[in-house]
Design a protein around this motif. Structure first.
Motif, mmCIF file in Angstrom:
data_model
loop_
_atom_site.group_PDB
_atom_site.id
_atom_site.type_symbol
_atom_site.label_atom_id
_atom_site.label_comp_id
_atom_site.label_asym_id
_atom_site.label_seq_id
_atom_site.Cartn_x
_atom_site.Cartn_y
_atom_site.Cartn_z
ATOM 1 N N TYR A 1 -8.502 0.984 -1.173
ATOM 2 C CA TYR A 1 -7.439 1.064 0.291
ATOM 3 C C TYR A 1 -6.679 2.372 -0.572
ATOM 4 O O TYR A 1 -7.452 2.544 -1.368
ATOM 5 C CB TYR A 1 -6.201 0.147 -0.177
ATOM 6 C CG TYR A 1 -6.575 -1.433 -0.675
ATOM 7 C CD1 TYR A 1 -6.579 -1.964 0.888
ATOM 8 C CD2 TYR A 1 -6.147 -2.136 -1.002
ATOM 9 C CE1 TYR A 1 -5.799 -3.464 1.644
ATOM 10 C CE2 TYR A 1 -6.918 -3.266 -0.952
ATOM 11 C CZ TYR A 1 -6.301 -4.155 0.930
ATOM 12 O OH TYR A 1 -6.522 -5.152 0.711
ATOM 13 N N ASP B 1 -3.660 3.182 3.576
ATOM 14 C CA ASP B 1 -3.259 2.093 3.691
ATOM 15 C C ASP B 1 -2.321 0.874 2.641
ATOM 16 O O ASP B 1 -1.243 0.598 3.365
ATOM 17 C CB ASP B 1 -4.271 1.138 2.661
ATOM 18 C CG ASP B 1 -5.508 2.029 3.872
ATOM 19 O OD1 ASP B 1 -5.372 1.897 5.036
ATOM 20 O OD2 ASP B 1 -6.759 2.242 3.362
ATOM 21 N N ILE B 2 -1.600 2.174 1.947
ATOM 22 C CA ILE B 2 -0.884 1.482 0.365
ATOM 23 C C ILE B 2 0.053 3.059 0.111
ATOM 24 O O ILE B 2 -0.691 3.520 -0.351
ATOM 25 C CB ILE B 2 -0.808 0.416 -0.612
ATOM 26 C CG1 ILE B 2 -1.703 -0.361 0.118
ATOM 27 C CG2 ILE B 2 0.002 0.362 -1.151
ATOM 28 C CD1 ILE B 2 -3.064 -1.570 -1.259
ATOM 29 N N GLY C 1 -1.872 2.030 -9.056
ATOM 30 C CA GLY C 1 -2.875 2.815 -7.427
ATOM 31 C C GLY C 1 -4.236 2.887 -7.735
ATOM 32 O O GLY C 1 -4.982 2.857 -7.315
ATOM 33 N N VAL D 1 -4.582 5.097 -1.490
ATOM 34 C CA VAL D 1 -2.792 4.461 -2.226
ATOM 35 C C VAL D 1 -2.241 6.411 -1.990
ATOM 36 O O VAL D 1 -3.072 7.338 -2.494
ATOM 37 C CB VAL D 1 -2.604 4.544 -3.336
ATOM 38 C CG1 VAL D 1 -1.996 4.203 -3.530
ATOM 39 C CG2 VAL D 1 -3.721 2.792 -2.920
ATOM 40 N N LEU E 1 2.977 3.654 -2.936
ATOM 41 C CA LEU E 1 4.254 3.412 -3.680
ATOM 42 C C LEU E 1 5.049 3.347 -3.746
ATOM 43 O O LEU E 1 5.183 5.342 -4.238
ATOM 44 C CB LEU E 1 2.380 3.295 -5.247
ATOM 45 C CG LEU E 1 2.347 1.940 -4.840
ATOM 46 C CD1 LEU E 1 0.886 2.301 -6.237
ATOM 47 C CD2 LEU E 1 2.081 0.767 -4.992
ATOM 48 N N LEU F 1 -5.593 -0.295 -6.559
ATOM 49 C CA LEU F 1 -5.616 -0.545 -5.052
ATOM 50 C C LEU F 1 -6.731 0.163 -4.848
ATOM 51 O O LEU F 1 -7.831 -0.502 -3.494
ATOM 52 C CB LEU F 1 -4.258 0.041 -4.856
ATOM 53 C CG LEU F 1 -3.131 -1.416 -5.213
ATOM 54 C CD1 LEU F 1 -2.135 -0.957 -4.270
ATOM 55 C CD2 LEU F 1 -3.873 -2.717 -4.321
ATOM 56 N N TRP F 2 -7.408 1.459 -5.687
ATOM 57 C CA TRP F 2 -8.450 2.502 -4.993
ATOM 58 C C TRP F 2 -9.146 2.108 -4.991
ATOM 59 O O TRP F 2 -9.779 1.939 -4.137
ATOM 60 C CB TRP F 2 -7.558 3.482 -5.401
ATOM 61 C CG TRP F 2 -8.577 4.630 -4.795
ATOM 62 C CD1 TRP F 2 -9.941 5.110 -4.836
ATOM 63 C CD2 TRP F 2 -8.255 5.313 -3.999
ATOM 64 N NE1 TRP F 2 -10.460 6.042 -3.260
ATOM 65 C CE2 TRP F 2 -8.897 7.105 -3.291
ATOM 66 C CE3 TRP F 2 -6.677 6.208 -3.868
ATOM 67 C CZ2 TRP F 2 -8.859 7.758 -2.973
ATOM 68 C CZ3 TRP F 2 -6.097 7.382 -3.160
ATOM 69 C CH2 TRP F 2 -7.461 8.120 -2.449
#
Length: 57
Positions: free
Chosen positions: A53, A24-25, A45, A55, A27, A48-49
């Motif tokens: 999401y 999804d993302i 990270g 990552v 970095l 967001l996880w």
């Protein structure tokens, strides 16, 4: 939702091992990946996880 791994994936091989086909993302950082709160990529990270999401770094 996939449980948080000990280390965030940094390659497609590691993502595949976790059952992730597409992140999804992603970095991107000029710093080395160190999974420690004093390093931005690792901290972002993990947050967001936790938000659900997938990552990659």
């Amino acid at each position: 939702m996939i449980k948080q791994p000990p280390f965030l994936p940094i390659s497609l091989q590691e993502a595949g091992d976790l059952g992730i086909e597409q992140f999804d993302i992603i970095l991107v950082s000029g710093d080395a990946y160190v999974d420690h709160p004093s390093f931005g990529a690792g901290l972002l990270g993990r947050v967001l996880w936790d938000a659900g999401y997938t990552v990659g770094i």
